[in-house]
Design an enzyme around this catalytic site. Structure first.
Site: not given
Length: 332
Positions: A111, A273, A114, A168
Site C-alpha cells: 500500500s 504510509k 497509494k 489504507s
C-alpha cells in the site's frame, strides 16, 4: 510441511464385581465359578456412557515467503539488528544518506503504492468535492480483502483520498483510479509516467492499491516519492490524520490510521504510509523531523507483526545518539 494431531481416547470399563446374594436355607452355596459371574443390573437403572470427541487439529500452513526472503536479503546484517530487509534514511535537505541497507533491492511495496495514487489525483487537479461511487469493479479480486465501503457507497473524491492514505482503504484507492479521465488504464499509465519524471527508474505500477505484488520499487526510489509527496500540504494532512468519521449511508463509521507512531509524542511525522501483503512483508515510509533534521525513512520487507514500528524506534534512538557527534553514514 503441514502438521496434524489426532487426539483419541477410550473410556475404561469398571471391573465387574460379584453380586452378593442373601443366604437361603433352600439355596445351595455358590461355587467360586459362580461368584465370578456379571453383577445384576437393577431394574430402571441408567448406565452412564463416556463419549470422546475425536477432532483433527487444524493444519498449520507454512508461511508464504516474501520476495526479500527468497532473495536472501534478511541475511544481511546491520548494527541495529533490524527486522526489515531493506532500510534507508535520507536527510531531506542535504540528500545525505544516513543509513542504507539493501537500498537498490526492487521489491513489492504493497500500500505504499497509494502515495503515488494520491499524487496523481492531486496533480490532475480533479475536484475533491465530486461524488464517486464504489462499484463491483472496486472489489478486490487479487487478495480478496474486505472493506467497509460496500458496493454502492458514495463519497467525495476528497473523502476517498483521505481513507486511502489514512486507513489504507483499497476500494477507495481503486475508485480514485477508476474515476480518472480515461479510466483505470489511463490512471496506471499516469502513475508510471510520474514515477519516470521523478527519476524512479526501479519502479513500476500495475494498479492503484498495492494489492498486486507486481507494484514494485526500491528504497532509493521511494525516498524520491516521499520527498515529493511531503511537499504537498493536502497529502501531508491526510496521511498524518489519526482518525476520521465518515457517513456511510445513515451510519457514522470511524476509520483510524494504520500507523501507531502518529500517537507517539516522540515522533514529529510530516507524512507517512504503511503497507502489507504477504509478498512484501510489513512496509513503512515516513518524512519526519528528528534531531534538528528533516528525514526520509523507508523500511521494506519487515518480518513480524509490529516489527516495522520497532525498527523505526531503533532507528530514532540510533539517530538521536548520533545527533551530538558528526553524522556518519552507515551502509550495508
Amino acid at each position: 510441511m503441514s502438521l496434524s494431531a489426532l487426539a483419541s481416547g477410550t473410556a475404561a470399563e469398571a471391573a465387574a464385581q460379584p453380586a452378593k446374594s442373601k443366604a437361603s436355607a433352600s439355596a445351595p452355596a455358590k461355587s467360586s465359578a459362580q461368584a465370578a459371574t456379571k453383577p445384576a443390573v437393577k431394574s430402571g437403572a441408567t448406565r452412564k456412557v463416556s463419549s470422546v470427541v475425536v477432532r483433527k487439529a487444524a493444519p498449520v500452513l507454512p508461511a508464504v515467503p516474501t520476495f526479500g526472503q527468497v532473495a536472501g536479503l534478511h541475511t544481511v546484517d546491520d548494527p541495529l539488528s533490524l527486522k526489515s530487509s531493506v532500510a534507508y534514511v535520507l536527510d531531506q535537505d542535504t540528500n545525505e544518506v544516513l543509513f542504507s541497507k539493501n537500498p537498490q533491492a526492487v521489491l513489492p511495496i504493497a500500500s505504499i503504492t497509494k502515495l503515488m495514487t494520491a499524487l496523481v489525483v492531486v496533480d490532475a487537479g480533479l475536484p475533491l468535492e465530486e461524488k464517486l461511487t464504489v462499484s463491483q469493479d472496486d472489489v478486490d479480486t487479487e487478495k480478496f480483502t474486505r472493506s467497509r465501503l460496500a458496493v454502492g457507497t458514495t463519497l467525495t473524491r476528497g473523502e476517498m483520498l483521505h481513507l486511502a492514505l489514512m486507513a489504507s482503504e483499497n476500494r477507495a484507492a481503486h475508485a480514485l483510479g477508476r474515476h480518472y479521465p480515461g479510466g483505470l488504464e489511463a490512471f496506471v499509465a499516469a502513475m508510471n509516467a510520474k514515477a519516470h519524471s521523478l527519476g524512479m527508474t526501479d519502479t513500476h505500477y500495475v494498479e492503484p492499491t498495492g494489492l498486486s505484488s507486481r507494484n514494485q520499487s526500491s528504497a532509493a526510489d521511494l525516498a524520491k516519492l516521499v520527498d515529493t509527496t511531503s511537499q504537498v500540504p493536502l497529502l501531508r494532512d491526510l496521511s498524518t490524520s489519526r482518525e476520521a468519521r465518515v457517513a456511510l449511508g445513515k451510519r457514522l463509521v470511524q476509520f483510524r490510521s494504520t500507523n501507531g507512531l502518529l500517537s507517539n509524542p516522540l515522533w514529529d511525522i510530516g507524512l507517512q504510509k504503511t503497507g502489507f501483503i504477504n509478498e512484501a512483508g510489513k512496509c513503512l515510509v515516513m518524512q519526519a523531523s528528528m534531531a534538528g533534521r528533516k528525514l526520509i525513512m523507508v523500511f521494506l520487507d519487515s518480518s513480524g507483526k509490529a516489527s516495522r514500528i520497532a525498527d523505526a524506534e531503533r532507528m530514532r534512538k540510533w539517530l538521536s545518539a548520533q545527533a551530538e557527534s558528526s553524522p556518519v553514514s552507515a551502509k550495508f
